[in-house]
Design a protein around this motif. Structure first.
Motif, PDB file in Angstrom:
ATOM      1  N   PRO A  42       0.839  -1.212   0.000  1.00  0.00           N
ATOM      2  CA  PRO A  42       0.000   0.000   0.000  1.00  0.00           C
ATOM      3  C   PRO A  42       0.867   1.252   0.000  1.00  0.00           C
ATOM      4  N   ARG A  43       0.368   2.315  -0.624  1.00  0.00           N
ATOM      5  CA  ARG A  43       1.120   3.558  -0.672  1.00  0.00           C
ATOM      6  C   ARG A  43       0.165   4.725  -0.593  1.00  0.00           C
ATOM      7  N   GLU A  44       0.691   5.872  -0.201  1.00  0.00           N
ATOM      8  CA  GLU A  44      -0.136   7.065  -0.097  1.00  0.00           C
ATOM      9  C   GLU A  44       0.615   8.246  -0.700  1.00  0.00           C
ATOM     10  N   GLU A  45      -0.120   9.112  -1.383  1.00  0.00           N
ATOM     11  CA  GLU A  45       0.486  10.305  -1.967  1.00  0.00           C
ATOM     12  C   GLU A  45       0.752  11.328  -0.868  1.00  0.00           C
ATOM     13  N   VAL A  46       1.969  11.893  -0.860  1.00  0.00           N
ATOM     14  CA  VAL A  46       2.310  12.881   0.167  1.00  0.00           C
ATOM     15  C   VAL A  46       2.741  14.216  -0.427  1.00  0.00           C
ATOM     16  N   TRP A  47       3.019  14.248  -1.728  1.00  0.00           N
ATOM     17  CA  TRP A  47       3.474  15.497  -2.364  1.00  0.00           C
ATOM     18  C   TRP A  47       3.309  15.358  -3.858  1.00  0.00           C
ATOM     19  N   ARG A  48       3.047  16.486  -4.536  1.00  0.00           N
ATOM     20  CA  ARG A  48       2.856  16.443  -5.985  1.00  0.00           C
ATOM     21  C   ARG A  48       3.318  17.754  -6.598  1.00  0.00           C
ATOM     22  N   ASP A  49       3.898  17.634  -7.801  1.00  0.00           N
ATOM     23  CA  ASP A  49       4.221  18.793  -8.631  1.00  0.00           C
ATOM     24  C   ASP A  49       3.847  18.412 -10.059  1.00  0.00           C
ATOM     25  N   GLY A  50       2.666  18.840 -10.485  1.00  0.00           N
ATOM     26  CA  GLY A  50       2.178  18.463 -11.808  1.00  0.00           C
ATOM     27  C   GLY A  50       1.955  16.964 -11.899  1.00  0.00           C
ATOM     28  N   LYS A  51       2.607  16.318 -12.872  1.00  0.00           N
ATOM     29  CA  LYS A  51       2.458  14.874 -13.045  1.00  0.00           C
ATOM     30  C   LYS A  51       3.338  14.081 -12.090  1.00  0.00           C
ATOM     31  N   VAL A  52       4.306  14.730 -11.474  1.00  0.00           N
ATOM     32  CA  VAL A  52       5.270  14.043 -10.610  1.00  0.00           C
ATOM     33  C   VAL A  52       4.698  13.916  -9.203  1.00  0.00           C
ATOM     34  N   VAL A  53       4.685  12.676  -8.698  1.00  0.00           N
ATOM     35  CA  VAL A  53       4.065  12.393  -7.405  1.00  0.00           C
ATOM     36  C   VAL A  53       5.059  11.683  -6.496  1.00  0.00           C
ATOM     37  N   LEU A  54       5.092  12.090  -5.242  1.00  0.00           N
ATOM     38  CA  LEU A  54       5.889  11.414  -4.222  1.00  0.00           C
ATOM     39  C   LEU A  54       4.954  10.540  -3.397  1.00  0.00           C
ATOM     40  N   TYR A  55       5.268   9.236  -3.353  1.00  0.00           N
ATOM     41  CA  TYR A  55       4.465   8.286  -2.586  1.00  0.00           C
ATOM     42  C   TYR A  55       5.245   7.780  -1.382  1.00  0.00           C
ATOM     43  N   ARG A  56       4.519   7.549  -0.307  1.00  0.00           N
ATOM     44  CA  ARG A  56       5.074   6.866   0.857  1.00  0.00           C
ATOM     45  C   ARG A  56       4.507   5.460   0.894  1.00  0.00           C
ATOM     46  N   PHE A  57       5.389   4.473   1.034  1.00  0.00           N
ATOM     47  CA  PHE A  57       4.938   3.091   1.170  1.00  0.00           C
ATOM     48  C   PHE A  57       4.553   2.839   2.627  1.00  0.00           C
ATOM     49  N   VAL A 103       8.952   6.883  -2.804  1.00  0.00           N
ATOM     50  CA  VAL A 103       9.383   6.748  -4.195  1.00  0.00           C
ATOM     51  C   VAL A 103       8.826   7.908  -5.004  1.00  0.00           C
ATOM     52  N   LEU A 104       9.649   8.419  -5.902  1.00  0.00           N
ATOM     53  CA  LEU A 104       9.254   9.517  -6.780  1.00  0.00           C
ATOM     54  C   LEU A 104       8.757   8.921  -8.090  1.00  0.00           C
ATOM     55  N   ASP A 105       7.497   9.167  -8.409  1.00  0.00           N
ATOM     56  CA  ASP A 105       6.891   8.681  -9.651  1.00  0.00           C
ATOM     57  C   ASP A 105       6.872   9.842 -10.640  1.00  0.00           C
ATOM     58  N   ALA A 129      10.978  17.040  -3.893  1.00  0.00           N
ATOM     59  CA  ALA A 129      10.639  15.911  -3.021  1.00  0.00           C
ATOM     60  C   ALA A 129      11.571  15.850  -1.817  1.00  0.00           C
ATOM     61  N   VAL A 130      12.866  16.091  -2.041  1.00  0.00           N
ATOM     62  CA  VAL A 130      13.821  16.118  -0.933  1.00  0.00           C
ATOM     63  C   VAL A 130      13.428  17.196   0.072  1.00  0.00           C
ATOM     64  N   ASP A 131      13.115  18.383  -0.419  1.00  0.00           N
ATOM     65  CA  ASP A 131      12.763  19.491   0.481  1.00  0.00           C
ATOM     66  C   ASP A 131      11.476  19.194   1.243  1.00  0.00           C
ATOM     67  N   HIS A 132      10.512  18.540   0.582  1.00  0.00           N
ATOM     68  CA  HIS A 132       9.277  18.176   1.284  1.00  0.00           C
ATOM     69  C   HIS A 132       9.584  17.249   2.458  1.00  0.00           C
ATOM     70  N   LEU A 133      10.421  16.241   2.229  1.00  0.00           N
ATOM     71  CA  LEU A 133      10.741  15.299   3.297  1.00  0.00           C
ATOM     72  C   LEU A 133      11.576  15.960   4.388  1.00  0.00           C
TER      73      LEU A 133
END
Length: 355
Positions: A42-57, A103-105, A129-133
């Protein structure tokens, strides 16, 4: 010394009957399998910039590591290769050992992304994504794992922002693009990449896949499909085969300008070795990679030869550099049974000594 191979009419008839039974069983198996899914965790979206999404497992147990681990995959394939299915998941192995994995999608590039540059991918998306984390955890730096082309992005980012990367792991990452056994580099070296991009705009995924398949045409276009006959009576094996095929051909198009810059700076100019990589207006100097580095490469990798990865040792500025040699290929390092045992354990043990 093996004796001569004996071919008899009886043996041929027996083999033909065996193949016939397999094909008949396959009619039932393929109806049972249907469409295959992917992604075991399972994963959850935690950050987004346009089409690029950062997921947390989301693991079955709480993470024990206090520093998040961000995974940056290549642009040319989808990142779910590291979490393909329950028994072939590097992510599951990392979570089971206490890592907090993200993971960065990159998403699927379309015509609106034609002029995205390497600066966009490295500074805006990976850096975002690095700055968000960093903000989310209140940390000055995080752990970064770059895979294949994602490893070249991670190296570039770490060189530009060493204070934001606590520990860096590269996996099957090309560094020296001019080794003699680098077939992709030989193909790309004389490419008129300006004409190529100006003609096509974005680079079609089917064209990229065709290039990769032609690196091992007998193995990838003939042998594996002949081998499929042997497993047609095994629904689980067929499902695994189809899941892998789905990943191979689920490839995004490549944003034209970023593709142009990557081919020119890395494949043609061998920028890491030459010290000529420029992201935006900033030069990338791998001597600025001063955090601990673990470099993992595959001994039978036909896409990123071992020498192409091992060149990193002489370029980074860190005094804490380690290598892990994996007995397998470019894909086996994610999905083989050996990889499930060795790779997550090696990564977690190495991080534990530094966290």
């Amino acid at each position: 010394m093996a004796g001569p191979v004996r071919i008899t009419p009886e043996g041929i008839a027996e083999e033909a009957l065996k193949v016939q039974r397999k094909l008949l069983a396959g009619l039932t198996t393929l109806r049972e399998v249907g469409d295959v899914d992917y992604g075991a965790t399972p994963r959850e979206e935690v950050w987004r910039d346009g089409k690029v999404v950062l997921y947390r497992f989301v693991g079955a147990q709480a993470a024990t590591s206090r520093t998040p681990l961000l995974v940056a995959y290549a642009l040319v394939n989808r990142p779910y290769m590291i979490d393909l299915q329950a028994d072939r998941s590097i992510v599951a192995g990392l979570l089971a050992r206490g890592q907090d994995v993200y993971v960065l999608d990159w998403g699927y590039a379309d015509r609106s992304d034609r002029f995205l540059t390497l600066e966009d991918y490295i500074e805006r998306f990976l850096g975002g994504a690095v700055d968000h984390l960093r903000r989310r955890f209140g940390l000055p730096a995080i752990n970064l794992l770059g895979i294949c082309q994602g490893g070249t992005f991670a190296l570039s980012y770490a060189a530009l922002h060493p204070e934001r990367v606590r520990n860096l792991i590269t996996m099957v990452t090309p560094v020296d693009f001019h080794t003699d056994d680098n077939m992709l580099a030989h193909w790309a070296r004389d490419l008129d990449v300006d004409l190529f991009v100006e003609t096509l705009g974005n680079v079609p995924a089917d064209m990229m896949n065709a290039c990769y398949l032609m690196m091992k045409p007998w193995r990838l276009l003939v042998h594996k499909y002949v081998g499929l006959v042997d497993i047609l009576d095994d629904p689980k094996a067929v499902e695994d085969f189809l899941r892998m095929e789905k990943w191979i051909f689920d490839s995004p198009d490549q944003a034209g300008e970023a593709f142009r810059q990557f081919v020119r700076q890395f494949y043609q100019d061998n920028g890491f070795v030459a010290g000529s990589v420029v992201i935006g207006e900033r030069a990338v100097d791998l001597a600025q990679v001063t955090m601990p580095v673990l470099n993992i490469y595959a001994e039978q990798d036909h896409m990123v030869p071992p020498d192409a990865s091992r060149a990193l040792r002489g370029l980074v500025g860190t005094g804490d550099y380690a290598e892990l040699s994996f007995r397998g290929g470019h894909i086996g390092i994610y999905v083989s049974g050996r990889a499930q045992v060795q790779v997550p354990a090696a990564i977690c043990d190495w991080l534990a000594q530094r966290d």
